[in-house]
Design a protein around this motif. Structure first.
Motif, PDB file in Angstrom:
ATOM      1  N   LEU A  14       0.625  -0.609   0.324  1.00 27.17           N
ATOM      2  CA  LEU A  14       0.179  -0.079  -0.123  1.00 27.17           C
ATOM      3  C   LEU A  14       0.693   1.366   0.038  1.00 27.17           C
ATOM      4  O   LEU A  14       0.549   2.070  -0.894  1.00 27.17           O
ATOM      5  CB  LEU A  14      -1.091  -0.268   0.973  1.00 27.17           C
ATOM      6  CG  LEU A  14      -2.258  -0.738   1.116  1.00 27.17           C
ATOM      7  CD1 LEU A  14      -2.973  -0.688   2.371  1.00 27.17           C
ATOM      8  CD2 LEU A  14      -2.866  -0.409  -0.145  1.00 27.17           C
ATOM      9  N   LEU A  18       1.220   4.199  -2.982  1.00 27.94           N
ATOM     10  CA  LEU A  18       0.586   5.886  -2.332  1.00 27.94           C
ATOM     11  C   LEU A  18       1.557   6.861  -3.586  1.00 27.94           C
ATOM     12  O   LEU A  18       2.073   7.814  -4.046  1.00 27.94           O
ATOM     13  CB  LEU A  18       0.932   5.912  -0.590  1.00 27.94           C
ATOM     14  CG  LEU A  18      -0.550   5.551  -0.163  1.00 27.94           C
ATOM     15  CD1 LEU A  18      -0.134   5.701   0.575  1.00 27.94           C
ATOM     16  CD2 LEU A  18      -1.397   6.339  -0.778  1.00 27.94           C
ATOM     17  N   VAL A  34      -3.794  11.322  -1.090  1.00 33.81           N
ATOM     18  CA  VAL A  34      -2.408  10.837  -1.040  1.00 33.81           C
ATOM     19  C   VAL A  34      -1.284  10.985   0.249  1.00 33.81           C
ATOM     20  O   VAL A  34      -1.776  10.431   0.697  1.00 33.81           O
ATOM     21  CB  VAL A  34      -1.172  10.120  -2.335  1.00 33.81           C
ATOM     22  CG1 VAL A  34      -0.014   9.776  -1.485  1.00 33.81           C
ATOM     23  CG2 VAL A  34      -2.162   9.557  -3.358  1.00 33.81           C
ATOM     24  N   ILE A  37      -3.469  10.843   3.209  1.00 33.68           N
ATOM     25  CA  ILE A  37      -3.714   9.377   3.356  1.00 33.68           C
ATOM     26  C   ILE A  37      -1.945   8.844   4.373  1.00 33.68           C
ATOM     27  O   ILE A  37      -2.341   8.650   5.586  1.00 33.68           O
ATOM     28  CB  ILE A  37      -3.479   7.958   2.609  1.00 33.68           C
ATOM     29  CG1 ILE A  37      -5.252   8.452   2.102  1.00 33.68           C
ATOM     30  CG2 ILE A  37      -3.381   6.808   2.989  1.00 33.68           C
ATOM     31  CD1 ILE A  37      -5.331   7.195   0.240  1.00 33.68           C
ATOM     32  N   SER A  38      -0.934   9.565   4.003  1.00 38.69           N
ATOM     33  CA  SER A  38       0.376   9.101   4.308  1.00 38.69           C
ATOM     34  C   SER A  38       0.110   9.640   5.834  1.00 38.69           C
ATOM     35  O   SER A  38       1.230   9.252   6.872  1.00 38.69           O
ATOM     36  CB  SER A  38       1.281   9.681   3.337  1.00 38.69           C
ATOM     37  OG  SER A  38       1.612   9.957   1.970  1.00 38.69           O
ATOM     38  N   ILE A  41      -1.121   7.570   8.328  1.00 39.75           N
ATOM     39  CA  ILE A  41      -0.968   6.357   8.964  1.00 39.75           C
ATOM     40  C   ILE A  41       0.420   6.984   9.772  1.00 39.75           C
ATOM     41  O   ILE A  41       0.672   5.974  10.792  1.00 39.75           O
ATOM     42  CB  ILE A  41       0.051   6.039   7.455  1.00 39.75           C
ATOM     43  CG1 ILE A  41      -0.735   5.234   6.379  1.00 39.75           C
ATOM     44  CG2 ILE A  41       0.867   4.708   7.512  1.00 39.75           C
ATOM     45  CD1 ILE A  41      -0.979   5.287   4.876  1.00 39.75           C
ATOM     46  N   TYR A 241      -7.752   4.243  13.444  1.00 38.94           N
ATOM     47  CA  TYR A 241      -6.954   3.537  12.261  1.00 38.94           C
ATOM     48  C   TYR A 241      -6.403   2.418  12.609  1.00 38.94           C
ATOM     49  O   TYR A 241      -6.209   0.971  12.104  1.00 38.94           O
ATOM     50  CB  TYR A 241      -6.237   4.736  11.337  1.00 38.94           C
ATOM     51  CG  TYR A 241      -6.439   6.203  11.114  1.00 38.94           C
ATOM     52  CD1 TYR A 241      -7.339   6.041  10.702  1.00 38.94           C
ATOM     53  CD2 TYR A 241      -5.683   7.473  10.843  1.00 38.94           C
ATOM     54  CE1 TYR A 241      -8.032   7.272   9.751  1.00 38.94           C
ATOM     55  CE2 TYR A 241      -6.469   7.966  11.364  1.00 38.94           C
ATOM     56  CZ  TYR A 241      -7.662   8.630  10.130  1.00 38.94           C
ATOM     57  OH  TYR A 241      -7.682   9.468   9.690  1.00 38.94           O
ATOM     58  N   VAL A 258      -5.483   3.664   4.959  1.00 35.94           N
ATOM     59  CA  VAL A 258      -5.948   4.351   4.007  1.00 35.94           C
ATOM     60  C   VAL A 258      -7.298   4.181   3.986  1.00 35.94           C
ATOM     61  O   VAL A 258      -8.284   4.647   3.123  1.00 35.94           O
ATOM     62  CB  VAL A 258      -5.003   2.751   3.140  1.00 35.94           C
ATOM     63  CG1 VAL A 258      -5.882   2.743   1.746  1.00 35.94           C
ATOM     64  CG2 VAL A 258      -3.787   3.298   3.114  1.00 35.94           C
TER      65      VAL A 258
END
Lengths: 319, 294, 243
Positions: A14, A18, A34, A37-38, A41, A241, A258
């Motif tokens: 994943l 990205l 993107v 999301i990063s 994370i 998450y 994600v």
């Protein structure tokens, strides 16, 4: 290959997707998604790293905020190089976390959780009271260097991936096993010469460095920051998450971030129903998926003849 | 005006509501070993119900205002009990003694309920007409009759909770479970039903606090959130699960708030409270009245 | 066999809420011996263990270990100096594998990875858990769990190994095996051992010397024969100790 290894492959795949998207896509919206999301994370991984010791560190949000403010001040006021501001944006909350951890990590379970919550909210109050950093309205004009602008998402993904690799390496090694030992039984761990407080502080410091860098990247992505961006909800989302992805697996944080970030892209369209929907989604996910998606994945794998992994235990409840 | 007396009167007035709110939180922790982050939502719901009903009840019934207030208060607690039962059945029942799981659940609930409250009550601040008027002087400190009434009610409710916990069978079961769940279960106490009652009593305390605050302020859906951080500081100081600790902590926090709030402002007071908690932890990590094994 | 003094407790006391759990207790553990610490329930054995291993701070008295004053040291510091204890309850890292349990014990004492691996293998072999390395501690049978808690502590190769009720819940064959392991730790590695257990017969069989506690004070001290003939000891045990 065992389920745990498959989970790792999915997680890193994943991240690779990205990175490829960030490097190849010309679509501004895709690049933005993107990027968010990063960052999510990274927040989730930083929170989860301290969870290895069994503690829920809501102050992840606080250190995220300190990194953001420090880096923003450095580039917006002092015109320091962007990458230097990232580094200091990581180091400053790291130092602060050592002081904070030295005092508060003597407590554990609900006490640490509540104190880390209070710390987060008190820092936010301090920002609102400090006129020099914009008080309630916050700071504006936080830009990455112009030449970097087209690559910003790619840079963020790369830095996040690098920090995750460090977390992964630490968790797999003896240090990570020690953190899990502390979670399991701190008295036994202490008896064989391990300074549990010191180990927890080191763990917190590493996680806070990453959170600070995340905050610095966030500030330069958002261009404006205000105290409201750094409430305890940052940690709550990160925890959502981790939980929805499945906390026993390293890649649970990645998968959860994600999915929920993508979900949130749709939710934003609901306007002021956003909170209602997202809150509802968290509640439903908690009730339907007690071990997260990785838990579901594991159950499916077992049903198809796989074996149960010696996965990390869930964070301690109570004390 | 005697300043010290005034500060004490203020402390009592702020503190009595804090104590009610924190008592609910600490009781739920004691019995269920979870921290109810959504505690503020029950406070908000009760405050909003009172603030909505008061202007409606007065012209409709033509009764004295204090009777209207008692009716509104009862309705507010009714609403809190309904919400409490629903949230327990759907969610918290599955997260007994799970600190992390219940945390996410209760924050998810905050987000969800905030949305629902804004839909039902709108975000408009709602003031309530004074129930009684006039000002009274106690030991040289001045307090409005309205606030004195609220303080009196808060103290009454706190005393009632104390009596329930000390004297009744239910109270004894609640304390036994909080002290040592396994031993309590061996004595035939049914943990699941006891924790449900503990939860309902706990959220009702939040509701009572909210209903009592409504006439003193303007209510809006986010009002309960402001109380949460102070309640946390109170129960950290007093020791999680400790009833006397919550009472002491609530009054101490109120004292700090009235002193520093008087000389500086409320935000500074909160920051100072947190710094004190940090210093306190450095000296005594096990809490004031609770004790963490070490 | 008996050498110099390894651990010396002089006049240590500790009370809880006015109740004296250990009062003015003095005893010495000599190098390379197996010293037994016995006493009726509530005699203060556990408190003594927690005092010497740093989990409780003594209210009075002094602890000297290997010529060094360790009074008031943190448990981890006491452990690093070579005084390591096991636990009566919750003595394992339940959700970790046998390998990871023993690794935790060795972590502070062996830095080199290959050497650490060797240490873990050797320790597992000693207690007979080599074929269970990947099992989670919580899934082991009770007898293996007791041995694993000894392995965690011994992986640190302490000077003084303090065993808190290592025989509880074991059957006859398991007791013999555990005692054999304990003797080998002393004989093959020169480790001094302090043994607390309810199984008086096993303690008598294994220990060179015995200290008897009652009501937080030392009642008797000497060879198993002397102690078992001591009328006060007999009275304390027959009287239930708490009468």
């Amino acid at each position: 290959m065992s389920n745990a290894k498959w989970a790792d492959v999915i997680g890193w795949a994943l991240l690779a997707v990205l990175l490829v998207l960030a490097l190849t896509s010309g679509d501004t919206y895709t690049l933005k998604v993107v990027l968010w999301i990063s960052l999510n994370i990274l927040a989730a991984a930083a929170l989860r790293f301290v969870m290895l010791t069994g503690e829920l560190n809501i102050a992840t949000a606080a250190f995220w905020g300190v990194g953001a403010y420090v880096a923003a001040i450095l580039t917006a006021w002092y015109k320091l190089p962007f990458f230097l501001s990232l580094l200091i944006g990581g180091l400053a909350p790291m130092l602060l976390s050592v002081l904070f951890g030295y005092v508060t990590l003597r407590t554990k379970g609900p006490y640490f959780m509540l104190i880390s919550f209070a710390f987060t909210e008190v820092l936010r109050l301090i920002y609102t009271q400090t006129e020099s950093i914009g008080g309630n309205s916050g700071m504006i004009g936080i830009y990455p260097p112009r030449w970097l602008d087209p690559y910003y998402s790619a840079i963020v993904v790369a830095i996040v991936a690098a920090l995750l690799a460090v977390f992964f390496w630490l968790e797999r090694g003896a240090f990570g096993k020690l953190l899990k030992a502390i979670q399991n039984n701190d008295a036994v761990t202490e008896s064989v010469g391990i300074d549990v407080l010191k180990m927890k502080v080191i763990c917190l410091a590493v996680a806070s460095f990453a959170a600070g860098v995340g905050g610095a990247l966030f500030a330069h992505a958002n261009r404006v920051i205000s105290p409201g961006d750094f409430s305890f909800l940052v940690a709550v989302y990160a925890l959502a998450y981790v939980k929805i992805g499945g906390e026993t697996q390293f890649s649970g944080a990645i998968i959860g971030a994600v999915l929920l970030t993508l979900l949130n892209q749709y939710v934003i369209a609901f306007g002021h129903y956003e909170h209602l929907f997202f809150g509802g989604a968290i509640v439903v996910a908690m009730l339907v998926l007690p071990n997260g998606l990785m838990g579901l994945f594991e159950r499916v794998a077992i049903a198809f003849g796989g074996t149960r992994e010696n996965a990390a235990p869930a964070a301690r409840g109570g004390h | 005006m005697d300043l010290a007396a005034q500060l004490l009167v203020n402390t009592l007035q702020i503190g009595s509501v804090y104590v009610l709110f924190a008592l609910g939180l600490t009781l739920i922790f004691g019995v269920m070993k979870i921290v109810n982050f959504a505690h503020g939502e029950f406070f908000s719901l009760a405050a909003l119900v009172v603030a909505v009903l008061m202007p409606v009840l007065a012209p409709a019934l033509g009764l004295p205002l204090w009777v209207d207030f008692l009716i509104a208060l009862a309705a507010a607690i009714g609403a809190v009990l309904v919400l409490g039962t629903l949230t327990y059945w759907i969610g918290f029942e599955r997260y007994l003694r799970d600190l992390v799981g219940s945390f996410i659940l209760s924050v998810g609930l905050i987000l969800f309920l905030q949305g629902v409250f804004v839909e039902i009550f709108t975000a408009t601040p709602r003031p309530v007409e004074p129930i009684v008027t006039g000002t009274i002087s106690i030991f040289g400190g001045r307090i409005t009759a309205q606030r004195l009434l609220i303080v009196a009610l808060a103290i009454t409710f706190t005393a009632m909770l104390y009596l329930v916990l000390q004297r009744t069978k239910l109270g004894k079961a609640l304390r036994a479970v909080a002290e040592d769940r396994e031993a309590a279960m061996l004595q035939g106490i049914r943990y699941r039903s006891i924790s449900f009652y503990g939860w309902l009593i706990g959220v009702s305390m939040a509701g009572l606090a909210g209903a009592l605050i409504a006439p003193l302020t303007v209510s809006q859906p986010a009002i309960g959130g402001d109380y949460l951080i102070k309640a946390f500081i109170i129960i950290i100081i007093g020791g999680l699960g400790s009833i006397p600790g919550a009472i002491f902590g609530g009054l101490l926090v109120a004292l700090i708030e009235s002193i520093f709030g008087y000389y500086y402002d409320l935000t500074i007071a909160t920051i100072i409270m947190f710094v004190l908690v940090m210093v306190f932890l450095l000296v005594r990590p096990q809490g004031l009245m609770g004790h963490v094994e070490r | 066999m008996a050498g110099g003094t390894l651990l010396e407790a002089s006049g240590i006391s500790r009370s809880f809420g006015g109740l004296k759990a250990v009062s003015n207790l003095s005893f010495a553990v000599r190098e390379n011996e197996i010293l037994g610490l016995i006493g009726p329930n509530g005699a203060g054995k556990s408190t003594t263990f927690n005092l010497i291993s740093g989990y409780y701070r003594p209210h009075a008295g002094k602890l000297t270990f290997a010529g060094r004053d360790i009074t008031g040291f943190k448990p981890s510091k006491v452990g690093r100096l070579g005084l390591v204890r096991t636990f009566q309850h919750h003595s394992l890292l339940a959700d970790l594998s046998v390998y990871e349990n023993i690794l935790t014990g060795a972590y502070m004492f062996v830095r080199d990875a290959a050497e650490r691996e060797q240490r873990i293998r050797e320790t597992a072999g000693l207690v007979g858990l080599t074929s269970h390395m990947d099992e989670l501690a919580k899934n082991l049978p009770h007898g293996h769990q007791r041995l694993l808690s000894i392995a965690i502590a011994f992986a640190s190769r302490p000077k003084l190994l303090c065993l808190d009720e290592p025989l509880t819940g074991l059957n006859g064959a398991e007791i013999n095996h555990a005692l054999d392991v304990i003797r080998r730790i002393r004989d093959d590695f020169g480790t001094t051992i302090l043994l607390v257990d309810h199984n008086i017969r096993a303690v008598m069989r294994t220990c060179g010397r015995i200290v008897v506690l009652n009501f937080g004070e030392k009642l008797a001290e000497g060879s198993p024969e002397d102690v078992s003939r001591n009328p006060e000891v007999i009275r304390a045990y027959l009287g239930g100790g708490t009468a």
